[in-house]
Design a protein around this motif. Structure first.
Motif, short mmCIF file in Angstrom:
data_model
loop_
_atom_site.label_atom_id
_atom_site.label_comp_id
_atom_site.label_asym_id
_atom_site.label_seq_id
_atom_site.Cartn_x
_atom_site.Cartn_y
_atom_site.Cartn_z
N PRO A 179 33.17 128.42 21.00
CA PRO A 179 32.92 127.87 22.34
C PRO A 179 34.11 128.12 23.25
CG PRO A 179 33.37 126.11 20.77
CD PRO A 179 33.29 127.37 19.98
N LEU A 180 33.88 128.90 24.30
CA LEU A 180 34.96 129.24 25.21
C LEU A 180 35.30 128.10 26.16
CD1 LEU A 180 33.97 132.92 26.08
CD2 LEU A 180 35.54 132.09 24.33
N GLY A 181 34.51 127.06 26.13
CA GLY A 181 34.78 125.92 27.00
C GLY A 181 35.75 124.92 26.41
N GLN A 182 36.21 125.16 25.18
CA GLN A 182 37.13 124.21 24.57
C GLN A 182 38.53 124.37 25.16
OE1 GLN A 182 38.26 125.19 20.38
NE2 GLN A 182 36.87 126.94 20.68
N PRO A 183 39.42 123.40 24.92
CA PRO A 183 40.79 123.50 25.45
C PRO A 183 41.45 124.80 25.03
CG PRO A 183 40.37 121.30 24.61
CD PRO A 183 39.18 122.12 24.25
N ALA A 184 42.28 125.34 25.91
CA ALA A 184 42.81 126.68 25.72
C ALA A 184 43.64 126.82 24.45
CB ALA A 184 43.65 127.06 26.94
N LEU A 185 44.47 125.84 24.14
CA LEU A 185 45.28 125.94 22.93
C LEU A 185 44.39 125.99 21.69
CD1 LEU A 185 48.25 123.53 23.73
CD2 LEU A 185 48.32 126.03 23.57
N ALA A 208 54.94 125.90 34.88
CA ALA A 208 53.70 126.35 35.54
C ALA A 208 53.21 125.31 36.53
CB ALA A 208 52.63 126.62 34.49
N GLU A 209 53.26 124.06 36.11
CA GLU A 209 52.81 122.99 37.01
C GLU A 209 53.68 122.94 38.26
OE1 GLU A 209 52.36 119.30 38.99
OE2 GLU A 209 54.19 119.86 37.91
N ALA A 210 54.98 123.14 38.06
CA ALA A 210 55.90 123.13 39.21
C ALA A 210 55.62 124.29 40.16
CB ALA A 210 57.35 123.19 38.72
N ASP A 211 55.14 125.41 39.63
CA ASP A 211 54.82 126.58 40.46
C ASP A 211 53.42 126.51 41.05
OD1 ASP A 211 56.57 128.83 38.19
OD2 ASP A 211 57.31 127.63 39.88
N GLY A 212 52.69 125.44 40.76
CA GLY A 212 51.33 125.32 41.28
C GLY A 212 50.29 126.04 40.46
N THR A 213 50.61 126.35 39.20
CA THR A 213 49.68 127.05 38.31
C THR A 213 49.16 126.08 37.27
OG1 THR A 213 50.89 129.13 38.60
CG2 THR A 213 49.40 128.97 36.70
N ASP A 214 47.86 126.13 37.01
CA ASP A 214 47.26 125.30 35.97
C ASP A 214 47.49 125.97 34.62
OD1 ASP A 214 43.83 124.18 35.24
OD2 ASP A 214 45.76 123.74 34.30
N LEU A 274 46.18 129.82 30.14
CA LEU A 274 46.02 130.13 28.72
C LEU A 274 44.58 130.49 28.39
CD1 LEU A 274 47.22 130.40 25.95
CD2 LEU A 274 46.97 127.93 25.63
N ARG A 275 43.66 129.85 29.07
CA ARG A 275 42.25 130.18 28.82
C ARG A 275 41.96 131.62 29.22
NH1 ARG A 275 38.62 126.84 27.65
NH2 ARG A 275 39.72 125.09 28.58
#
Length: 325
Positions: free
Chosen positions: A249-255, A294-300, A305-306
């Motif tokens: 399932p590709l909808g699972q958390p990226a890690l 990443a969060e500081a740079d505005g990236t999710d 990772l997904r």
């Protein structure tokens, strides 16, 4: 105490989770030998079957004094309480016995039928039927609308496991089970392809038996690795998949997605390069640092990772094509 003079009271309890009429042999013996058989509930599910078997049952709700008096002269009275029991009657009998002023008959609690393991699941199905029919919110739910709750409950279950909280674990398992029963109940209403909770259970039972030939068949498995290997082979034949990535399932958390893809690669023995070289030391700390930056740079970071994991899946498929050639 003279048992012949005081008589005998038998409180015959039954389970509504067992088909009516399926009573234990001691219960049938007590019913047939009784001088009177009483039941305060005219709608008790056992009554038609008892009468069909030739047991005369009187619809009566005696109090404690009346029941004791009815046993005078050594008589035996069998009382079949309602499904909820009769607390007032049993309390009254206890008070009479404790008073010391009444010669009490012998009192026996005789379970006539027992719940089998899993019997309370029948209660859950029944309650779900009622809620689906009568609750404005529940009756309006769909598979799509409930999907997010299934994910939430699964995460809460994992959290309870990791916390080692047994009480919380039991509750969260129930919440996950509710999602299964709820979806199955909704599925019954589908006009084109309906199925029920029994169909769901039947499917998983067949799957478990088929994938455990070392338990239910003639094959042997000496290690957990043997079991896993057979499971994967059987699953591959069943699913007829073109790629080891199919079914992930590709909808699972990226890690979790990345780890699952890596697991499939290792199990299949494919030579697939990693997106970048990375050691295992302090991996958690480095991932955390990357996520913070990443969060500081505005990236999710989850989305990033997904995206990388999806690209890795494509790389795996390319490697499979090269190996096939």
């Amino acid at each position: 105490m003279n048992a012949d003079a005081s008589g005998r009271i038998v409180l015959l309890t039954t389970s509504h989770r067992v088909a009516p009429g399926l009573l234990s042999w001691p219960a049938w013996q007590a019913l047939r030998a009784a001088d009177r058989v009483l039941c305060p509930d005219p709608a008790h599910p056992q009554l038609p079957y008892l009468r069909e078997a030739g047991v005369e049952v009187e619809e009566a709700a005696p109090d404690a004094h009346e029941l004791v008096e009815d046993c005078a002269g050594g008589r035996t009275v069998v009382l079949i309480p309602s499904g909820e029991g009769d607390q007032e009657l049993t309390d009254g009998l206890a008070r009479l016995a404790g008073s010391g002023r009444v010669q009490m008959p012998d009192l026996e609690l005789l379970p006539a039928s027992y719940d089998l393991p899993g019997a309370r699941l029948l209660d859950l199905v029944q309650v779900m039927d009622t809620i689906r029919a009568e609750c404005p919110w529940s009756s309006a739910q769909t598979h799509d609308g409930l999907a997010k709750y299934g994910i939430e409950e699964a995460y809460e279950l994992v959290e309870a496991i990791e916390a080692g909280d047994r009480e919380e674990l039991r509750e969260e398992l129930g919440d996950v089970l509710l999602q299964v029963v709820f979806h199955a109940r909704i599925a019954e209403e589908d006009t084109e392809e309906p199925f029920s909770i029994d169909d769901v259970a039947g499917t998983i039972v067949e799957k478990l038996i088929h994938r455990h030939p070392h338990v239910f068949g003639s094959e042997t498995a000496e290690t957990s690795e043997d079991v896993k290997a057979h499971w994967l082979r059987t699953k591959a034949v069943e699913k007829q998949r073109d790629s080891v990535t199919d079914g992930i399932p590709l909808g699972q958390p990226a890690l979790a997605l990345a780890a699952k893809l890596a697991s499939r690669v290792r199990t299949a023995g494919l030579d697939v390069p990693l997106p970048e070289s990375a050691g295992a030391a302090d991996l958690g700390e480095r991932l955390l640092a990357l996520a913070i930056r990443a969060e500081a740079d505005g990236t999710d970071p989850e989305s990033a990772l997904r995206t990388a994991a999806r690209a890795y899946r494509d790389t795996i498929r390319a490697a499979e094509d090269e190996q096939a050639d």
